[in-house]
Write a protein that holds these residues in place. Structure first.
Motif, PDB file in Angstrom:
ATOM      1  N   TRP A  52       0.583  -1.363  -0.125  1.00 28.96           N
ATOM      2  CA  TRP A  52      -0.049   0.056   0.835  1.00 28.96           C
ATOM      3  C   TRP A  52       0.965   1.556  -0.171  1.00 28.96           C
ATOM      4  CZ3 TRP A  52      -0.547   4.103   2.870  1.00 28.96           C
ATOM      5  CH2 TRP A  52      -1.830   4.800   2.471  1.00 28.96           C
ATOM      6  N   ARG A  56       0.851   3.881  -3.341  1.00 30.23           N
ATOM      7  CA  ARG A  56      -0.020   5.456  -2.921  1.00 30.23           C
ATOM      8  C   ARG A  56       1.184   6.449  -3.616  1.00 30.23           C
ATOM      9  NH1 ARG A  56       2.045   8.804   1.873  1.00 30.23           N
ATOM     10  NH2 ARG A  56       4.183   7.485   2.202  1.00 30.23           N
ATOM     11  N   LEU A  71      -5.028  -0.260  -3.892  1.00 36.73           N
ATOM     12  CA  LEU A  71      -5.686   1.361  -3.444  1.00 36.73           C
ATOM     13  C   LEU A  71      -6.723   1.022  -2.900  1.00 36.73           C
ATOM     14  CD1 LEU A  71      -2.935   3.042  -5.280  1.00 36.73           C
ATOM     15  CD2 LEU A  71      -3.076   3.404  -2.036  1.00 36.73           C
ATOM     16  N   SER A  74      -8.115   2.731   0.216  1.00 36.49           N
ATOM     17  CA  SER A  74      -8.085   3.638   0.717  1.00 36.49           C
ATOM     18  C   SER A  74      -8.973   5.097  -0.141  1.00 36.49           C
ATOM     19  CB  SER A  74      -7.347   3.794   0.462  1.00 36.49           C
ATOM     20  OG  SER A  74      -6.238   5.353   1.021  1.00 36.49           O
ATOM     21  N   ASP A  75      -9.327   4.833  -1.836  1.00 35.46           N
ATOM     22  CA  ASP A  75     -10.112   5.528  -2.217  1.00 35.46           C
ATOM     23  C   ASP A  75     -11.212   5.141  -1.581  1.00 35.46           C
ATOM     24  OD1 ASP A  75      -7.886   5.763  -4.128  1.00 35.46           O
ATOM     25  OD2 ASP A  75      -8.364   4.217  -5.659  1.00 35.46           O
ATOM     26  N   ARG A 111      -3.767  10.837   2.481  1.00 39.11           N
ATOM     27  CA  ARG A 111      -2.870  10.027   1.038  1.00 39.11           C
ATOM     28  C   ARG A 111      -2.410  11.482   0.289  1.00 39.11           C
ATOM     29  NH1 ARG A 111      -5.923   6.183  -1.494  1.00 39.11           N
ATOM     30  NH2 ARG A 111      -4.834   6.942  -4.116  1.00 39.11           N
TER      31      ARG A 111
END
Length: 180
Positions: A52, A56, A71, A74-75, A111
């Motif tokens: 990860w 990123r 990702l 996270s997105d 991020r």
């Protein structure tokens, strides 16, 4: 005012949780149009790992399918955050700090070039125009005392990503006010 709330529950306790009760009351008082709930106890988030961390930093146009897969969660979390006008966070204090579940959420939403960027003058938060309302539950550590490492940490992270309008409530005071 029509608003969308992202409700983050960070308590590992589901029944009898003071932070959950306080955020439920705060949200009811806001009367929002939409509430998106992210329950970090019901659906735990993974810790960030090397895959990860590397993905990123890859420019979006250069990402592989493996990078995009790394990702994806996270997105999705960032999309929830971007869709919200207000973020309501229930944060119990465990051992002077925030729960690991909330720290995992923070790690996944902070991020570079997505929620913050670096400029010549230092970091710039990219999620401006939002507000955060936090209910902190603590059994024995006063909120904002010298040994409360959770509340200042959360405020710093929220400001870092651009959320400057932050209100912190002592969870038990929210519940007491509702009972009065």
């Amino acid at each position: 005012m029509t608003q969308t709330i992202l409700h983050i529950n960070a308590s590992g306790t589901t029944d009898g949780s003071v932070s959950r009760a306080a955020t439920a009351q705060l949200i009811a008082d806001m009367n929002p149009a939409t509430v998106m709930t992210r329950d970090l106890a019901a659906t735990p988030l993974p810790q960030v790992d090397g895959t990860w961390i590397t993905a990123r930093l890859v420019p979006e146009e250069d990402r592989t399918d493996a990078d995009r897969a790394a990702l994806a969660l996270s997105d999705a979390l960032i999309a929830e955050l971007k869709a919200a006008d207000t973020v309501v966070i229930g944060m119990p204090m465990y051992n002077f700090g925030m729960p690991a579940a909330l720290k995992a959420w923070i790690d996944l939403i902070a991020r570079p070039k997505v929620t913050f960027a670096y400029s010549e003058d230092g970091p710039v938060g990219l999620l401006e125009g939002k507000r955060a309302v936090v209910a902190v539950a603590s059994g024995g550590v006063p909120v904002d005392s010298p040994v409360d490492f959770a509340t200042p940490h959360l405020r710093q992270v929220l400001r870092f990503i651009g959320i400057e309008d932050i209100t912190v409530h002592v969870a038990k005071d929210v519940i007491a006010a509702q009972a009065a």
